[in-house]
Scaffold this active site. Sequence first.
Site, PDB file in Angstrom:
ATOM      1  N   GLY A 231      -8.474  69.795  44.092  1.00  0.00           N
ATOM      2  CA  GLY A 231      -7.818  70.737  43.326  1.00  0.00           C
ATOM      3  C   GLY A 231      -7.425  72.261  44.158  1.00  0.00           C
ATOM      4  N   GLU A 274     -13.882  66.731  44.611  1.00  0.00           N
ATOM      5  CA  GLU A 274     -13.020  65.849  45.236  1.00  0.00           C
ATOM      6  C   GLU A 274     -11.822  65.963  45.520  1.00  0.00           C
ATOM      7  OE1 GLU A 274     -13.891  64.035  41.006  1.00  0.00           O
ATOM      8  OE2 GLU A 274     -12.582  64.804  40.077  1.00  0.00           O
ATOM      9  N   PRO A 275     -11.232  66.700  46.435  1.00  0.00           N
ATOM     10  CA  PRO A 275     -10.164  67.744  46.924  1.00  0.00           C
ATOM     11  C   PRO A 275      -9.459  65.857  47.604  1.00  0.00           C
ATOM     12  CG  PRO A 275     -11.050  67.695  48.436  1.00  0.00           C
ATOM     13  CD  PRO A 275     -12.317  66.300  47.630  1.00  0.00           C
ATOM     14  N   GLY A 276      -7.774  66.245  46.884  1.00  0.00           N
ATOM     15  CA  GLY A 276      -6.893  65.333  47.288  1.00  0.00           C
ATOM     16  C   GLY A 276      -5.864  65.533  47.958  1.00  0.00           C
ATOM     17  N   ARG A 313       8.085  64.751  43.954  1.00  0.00           N
ATOM     18  CA  ARG A 313       7.425  66.462  43.503  1.00  0.00           C
ATOM     19  C   ARG A 313       7.945  68.074  43.083  1.00  0.00           C
ATOM     20  NH1 ARG A 313       4.563  69.302  45.693  1.00  0.00           N
ATOM     21  NH2 ARG A 313       2.680  70.204  44.858  1.00  0.00           N
ATOM     22  N   TYR A 317       7.824  68.848  39.649  1.00  0.00           N
ATOM     23  CA  TYR A 317       7.023  69.818  39.085  1.00  0.00           C
ATOM     24  C   TYR A 317       7.561  71.257  39.662  1.00  0.00           C
ATOM     25  CZ  TYR A 317       3.411  66.623  39.846  1.00  0.00           C
ATOM     26  OH  TYR A 317       2.350  65.582  39.617  1.00  0.00           O
ATOM     27  N   CYS A 346      21.375  59.100  41.791  1.00  0.00           N
ATOM     28  CA  CYS A 346      22.364  59.036  40.893  1.00  0.00           C
ATOM     29  C   CYS A 346      21.984  60.318  39.485  1.00  0.00           C
ATOM     30  CB  CYS A 346      22.842  57.850  40.286  1.00  0.00           C
ATOM     31  SG  CYS A 346      24.224  57.503  41.634  1.00  0.00           S
ATOM     32  N   GLU A 347      21.574  61.382  40.014  1.00  0.00           N
ATOM     33  CA  GLU A 347      20.745  62.342  39.325  1.00  0.00           C
ATOM     34  C   GLU A 347      21.490  63.580  39.423  1.00  0.00           C
ATOM     35  OE1 GLU A 347      17.372  61.422  36.851  1.00  0.00           O
ATOM     36  OE2 GLU A 347      17.525  59.095  36.993  1.00  0.00           O
ATOM     37  N   TYR A 375       0.396  63.496  46.942  1.00  0.00           N
ATOM     38  CA  TYR A 375       1.976  62.687  46.129  1.00  0.00           C
ATOM     39  C   TYR A 375       3.309  62.500  46.867  1.00  0.00           C
ATOM     40  CZ  TYR A 375      -2.575  64.691  44.291  1.00  0.00           C
ATOM     41  OH  TYR A 375      -4.237  64.580  44.079  1.00  0.00           O
TER      42      TYR A 375
HETATM   43  C1  LIG Z   1      -6.056  64.865  40.786  1.00  0.00           C
HETATM   44  C2  LIG Z   1      -6.966  64.516  40.870  1.00  0.00           C
HETATM   45  C3  LIG Z   1      -8.474  65.672  41.753  1.00  0.00           C
HETATM   46  C4  LIG Z   1      -7.381  65.664  43.368  1.00  0.00           C
HETATM   47  O1  LIG Z   1      -6.929  67.117  42.735  1.00  0.00           O
HETATM   48  P1  LIG Z   1      -5.616  67.543  44.251  1.00  0.00           P
HETATM   49  O2  LIG Z   1      -5.182  69.104  43.931  1.00  0.00           O
HETATM   50  O3  LIG Z   1      -5.271  66.786  44.193  1.00  0.00           O
HETATM   51  O4  LIG Z   1      -6.770  67.967  44.818  1.00  0.00           O
HETATM   52  C5  LIG Z   1      -9.529  64.984  41.786  1.00  0.00           C
HETATM   53  N1  LIG Z   1     -10.238  64.840  40.924  1.00  0.00           N
HETATM   54  C6  LIG Z   1     -10.117  64.137  39.602  1.00  0.00           C
HETATM   55  C7  LIG Z   1     -10.118  63.863  38.697  1.00  0.00           C
HETATM   56  C8  LIG Z   1      -7.782  64.660  39.676  1.00  0.00           C
HETATM   57  O5  LIG Z   1      -7.443  63.625  38.770  1.00  0.00           O
END
Ligand SMILES: *Cc1c(COP(=O)(O)O)cnc(C)c1O
Length: 418
Positions: A231, A274-276, A313, A317, A346-347, A375
């Site tokens: 997050g 667990e960063p994405g 996105r 969101y 087409c939206e 994303y």
């Molecule tokens: C989506 C997700 C993440 C990564 O979230 P980010 O906001 O991209 O860091 C980590 N853990 C879990 C379980 C998720 O569903």
Amino acid sequence: MLSLHNKVSEVTNFFGKTNPVDLVKEFGSPLYVYNENIFRERCSELKNLLTYPHFSVNYSVKANGNLSLIKIARDEGLSVDAMSPGEIYVELKAGFKPEQILYISNNVSKEEMQFAIDHGILTSVDSLSQLEMFGQINEGGRVCVRFNPGVGAGHHEKVVTGGKKTKFGVDPNFVPQVKALLAKYKLRLVGINQHIGSLFMEGGHYVEGVQSVLRLAEQFENLEFVDMGGGFGIPYHKQAGQKRLDLKELATQLDQVLFDWTKRYGKQITFKIEPGRYVVAESGSLLGTAHAIKENYGMKYVGTDLGFNVLKRPVLYDSHHDVEIYRESNRPSTHTEVVNIVGNICESGDIIAKERELPEIFEGDIINVLDAGAYGYCMASNYNNRLRPAEVLITSSGEAKLIRRRDTFEDLIRNFEE
Ligand SMILES: *Cc1c(COP(=O)(O)O)cnc(C)c1O
């Protein structure tokens, strides 16, 4: 090439030895472009976040699962999370060892759970019901449980994943039932995890979330790790001067909490994050082309090939992405104007940038949607039978390298049976 409005990518030298106009000529439009240096920098920033010695960064590949990128993440010493057997498959292909993968499952079938077990991958279960299923198929195994400590955070209702009104995790009131199931199936609980939501820009909420998961962790003996979740936010409003998340301050607070807690727990367990998005968002840009300019009832529309089939996105969101503009010719823009940048789907909701004040845009201009690495491609679709774009990496030496080809028309009919 004329660069109008390009400060962000100029500062980072995003395009290396190449430039957006040439990239689109060579690889087509729209086009996802990634910068290897920025990606590596974000990986190592997080890898070196804490002074606490047992710490690992699990890149959440759901944000961007391109094989080349996840190989770079591995090279940088990151581990990975998987949300599905498909992600496990790709991660193994990228060279990750089973013990470097944590499967964070959510409402999965027995077959999906079995797939992870067969590959020796630790699974985190998300409910009592799934813990029971896990016990039935893997009695005596090692398992992790995702809890929902009732705290949530995030930039949009749809990405708040902790808290009392979401589907995720086990309610801590059910700890006795968890323990009973662990005993019933002789399971070993090696870790617990949480993920309270996406895109926090202040460390405070995250640390609060960590403290509540740690209080929970105290109720279990012999844990090997606690996964504190992802997050970590990135500034999507760079052009307006938005500040970065203060990682230093966050690290200081976290270190303190973790050292104190492990002293009480009596064991220096491993902590994971667990960063994405933080890892990959800023290393990705989405290039598109303006094909039509028009005015409808007093509003100026820039019509592009950047529909929500390419980047979802903003529609999903209401997300903001800064945009930059480049022009092949030297024809200047004489004034700025407020425009909606829209796609070709087409939206009527197909708007990628709403009411932006930008230098006058002409047909043929290249639009760069910034911070599109997370994303972005992974949510792209073939809606309207559009082809998903190619992905290109600007390598550390500044050259462009194709890392995923663009869809072809044949791809559109590949799975049909007659
Ligand atoms: C989506 C997700 C993440 C990564 O979230 P980010 O906001 O991209 O860091 C980590 N853990 C879990 C379980 C998720 O569903």
